[in-house]
Design a protein around this motif. Sequence first.
Motif, PDB file in Angstrom:
ATOM      1  N   ARG A  79      28.556  22.796  11.836  1.00  0.00           N
ATOM      2  CA  ARG A  79      27.635  22.437  10.766  1.00  0.00           C
ATOM      3  C   ARG A  79      28.373  22.098   9.468  1.00  0.00           C
ATOM      4  O   ARG A  79      28.048  21.127   8.774  1.00  0.00           O
ATOM      5  N   ALA A  80      29.393  22.901   9.111  1.00  0.00           N
ATOM      6  CA  ALA A  80      30.144  22.654   7.882  1.00  0.00           C
ATOM      7  C   ALA A  80      30.880  21.316   7.943  1.00  0.00           C
ATOM      8  O   ALA A  80      30.977  20.598   6.934  1.00  0.00           O
ATOM      9  N   ALA A  81      31.412  20.965   9.114  1.00  0.00           N
ATOM     10  CA  ALA A  81      32.118  19.690   9.263  1.00  0.00           C
ATOM     11  C   ALA A  81      31.165  18.517   9.094  1.00  0.00           C
ATOM     12  O   ALA A  81      31.497  17.515   8.449  1.00  0.00           O
ATOM     13  N   VAL A  82      29.975  18.626   9.659  1.00  0.00           N
ATOM     14  CA  VAL A  82      28.979  17.556   9.514  1.00  0.00           C
ATOM     15  C   VAL A  82      28.545  17.429   8.064  1.00  0.00           C
ATOM     16  O   VAL A  82      28.420  16.322   7.521  1.00  0.00           O
ATOM     17  N   ASP A  83      28.327  18.574   7.396  1.00  0.00           N
ATOM     18  CA  ASP A  83      27.953  18.557   5.981  1.00  0.00           C
ATOM     19  C   ASP A  83      28.997  17.814   5.153  1.00  0.00           C
ATOM     20  O   ASP A  83      28.666  16.982   4.289  1.00  0.00           O
ATOM     21  N   PHE A  84      30.273  18.125   5.397  1.00  0.00           N
ATOM     22  CA  PHE A  84      31.338  17.510   4.610  1.00  0.00           C
ATOM     23  C   PHE A  84      31.443  16.013   4.900  1.00  0.00           C
ATOM     24  O   PHE A  84      31.648  15.203   3.992  1.00  0.00           O
ATOM     25  N   ALA A  85      31.305  15.627   6.173  1.00  0.00           N
ATOM     26  CA  ALA A  85      31.367  14.203   6.518  1.00  0.00           C
ATOM     27  C   ALA A  85      30.218  13.434   5.870  1.00  0.00           C
ATOM     28  O   ALA A  85      30.409  12.304   5.390  1.00  0.00           O
ATOM     29  N   LEU A  86      29.032  14.026   5.839  1.00  0.00           N
ATOM     30  CA  LEU A  86      27.898  13.367   5.181  1.00  0.00           C
ATOM     31  C   LEU A  86      28.138  13.245   3.677  1.00  0.00           C
ATOM     32  O   LEU A  86      27.775  12.231   3.063  1.00  0.00           O
ATOM     33  N   GLU A  87      28.768  14.258   3.080  1.00  0.00           N
ATOM     34  CA  GLU A  87      29.096  14.178   1.653  1.00  0.00           C
ATOM     35  C   GLU A  87      30.161  13.117   1.404  1.00  0.00           C
ATOM     36  O   GLU A  87      30.103  12.375   0.403  1.00  0.00           O
ATOM     37  N   ALA A  88      31.137  13.019   2.307  1.00  0.00           N
ATOM     38  CA  ALA A  88      32.172  11.988   2.179  1.00  0.00           C
ATOM     39  C   ALA A  88      31.562  10.596   2.303  1.00  0.00           C
ATOM     40  O   ALA A  88      31.970   9.662   1.601  1.00  0.00           O
ATOM     41  N   LEU A  89      30.588  10.446   3.202  1.00  0.00           N
ATOM     42  CA  LEU A  89      29.897   9.169   3.336  1.00  0.00           C
ATOM     43  C   LEU A  89      29.156   8.822   2.047  1.00  0.00           C
ATOM     44  O   LEU A  89      29.188   7.668   1.586  1.00  0.00           O
ATOM     45  N   HIS A  90      28.501   9.814   1.467  1.00  0.00           N
ATOM     46  CA  HIS A  90      27.801   9.599   0.199  1.00  0.00           C
ATOM     47  C   HIS A  90      28.776   9.164  -0.894  1.00  0.00           C
ATOM     48  O   HIS A  90      28.494   8.243  -1.683  1.00  0.00           O
ATOM     49  N   ALA A  91      29.953   9.800  -0.953  1.00  0.00           N
ATOM     50  CA  ALA A  91      30.957   9.441  -1.959  1.00  0.00           C
ATOM     51  C   ALA A  91      31.452   8.021  -1.750  1.00  0.00           C
ATOM     52  O   ALA A  91      31.587   7.247  -2.713  1.00  0.00           O
ATOM     53  N   ALA A  92      31.720   7.657  -0.502  1.00  0.00           N
ATOM     54  CA  ALA A  92      32.214   6.307  -0.203  1.00  0.00           C
ATOM     55  C   ALA A  92      31.219   5.248  -0.644  1.00  0.00           C
ATOM     56  O   ALA A  92      31.591   4.198  -1.196  1.00  0.00           O
ATOM     57  N   GLN A  93      29.934   5.506  -0.408  1.00  0.00           N
ATOM     58  CA  GLN A  93      28.929   4.526  -0.780  1.00  0.00           C
ATOM     59  C   GLN A  93      28.672   4.518  -2.286  1.00  0.00           C
ATOM     60  O   GLN A  93      28.446   3.463  -2.877  1.00  0.00           O
ATOM     61  N   MET A  94      28.710   5.686  -2.904  1.00  0.00           N
ATOM     62  CA  MET A  94      28.476   5.760  -4.333  1.00  0.00           C
ATOM     63  C   MET A  94      29.574   5.038  -5.100  1.00  0.00           C
ATOM     64  O   MET A  94      29.311   4.342  -6.094  1.00  0.00           O
TER      65      MET A  94
END
Length: 396
Positions: free
Chosen positions: A114-129
Amino acid sequence: MSLEDSEPLKQLAEDFSNLLDNGQAFSDVAFAIDGRHVYAHKCVLAARSRFFRMVLTSNGPTQAPLVMPVSAVGHDAFMLTLRFLYSGQLCLLPSNSQPDRGCKESSCWHSQCRAAVDFALEALHAAQMFGIDELSVLVQKELAAMAEKASIEDAMRILVTARKQDLLQLWSVCSKLIAKSGLSTEALEKHVPVEIAAEIEAIRHKCGYYNASRADCSDSLDEQRTRRMQKALDSSDVELVKLLVMEEGLSLDKTFALHYAVAHCSRKVVSILLQLGAADVNAVDVEGRTPLHIAGELADPEMIAVLLDHHASPHVRSPAGTTALDMVQSHVFQALTLASEGGAPADHSKLKLCLELLQTAEPVSSQERIVQDEGNCLLMAPERNNDFYPAPKGTQ
């Protein structure tokens, strides 16, 4: 690209990573994030990102280092973004010096939890932002790989993100995974928006997943349910097991899930099944065995301990009239017989621990004796019962 050509690029990436790690002396911009300052270099950021080029030039020339606040993403996700801009490299796994990002499992690789998925989703958000398309594509590929091994709940979270952000490739991977999962429409609608659940149903019909999951004429419904449960247990996907039990009403007892987990899974999985409170720890399978019988057959002290902790009865007898203690004592007798014949030594410490656990739970017969093997390992064993134990070779 040849190996010789790639070496200078690797060195360049390493040099720029070191510049980021040790850049305070040469830094001309800093970011305040999560109570810390991250030091960087305007020229690198402006060359690699249109977003940073626009933001940094809008402030005009400054003599003192610029400090910019960042609140939209966390420190680790921001550092991952900067490291990609500096080196072109992406690593979603935490290093040895980094915290586990919320995962409490010490043995976890943090690649699909779960923590790995959370971080990957946050990284995706950062990349798009920050408008870094290359990073967004790479993170989406990582998320697609995670979805195939992550829990069904996390896969659905990735699915929802892909739909909301119109990430077609990520949506394609996740939607097919969910469509194949066999989750009912009702279960889907509890975890994803109704319109997404409808799209999953449409994919099932279009690709034949719906019919395949319901029209297998060679198997009964119970057999299909048992296979689904065993598949979830094989992958240690306890979240999927919870969904199958809580949302779809699959019976742990009818699918003999606890028996299967004791025989094939880890103690952690067995403990979680027992904690659900949906399994009868003393239920018998088609062979008349309880989970404790199976743990006794395997001579597994950890499984025996966790089952006894959840009130498994050591008094239940199989159709052959044996208890779990009888089965462990059979292992003891066989180990002693094998040792007397010069065979390979057994793991006496495990056998002794199994006996101690079961003897504590079940009053033992007064006909027991201390047997000492060649390695001076003491084991408790009953007097031989010729109806149950085979006689040593040459004594019949």
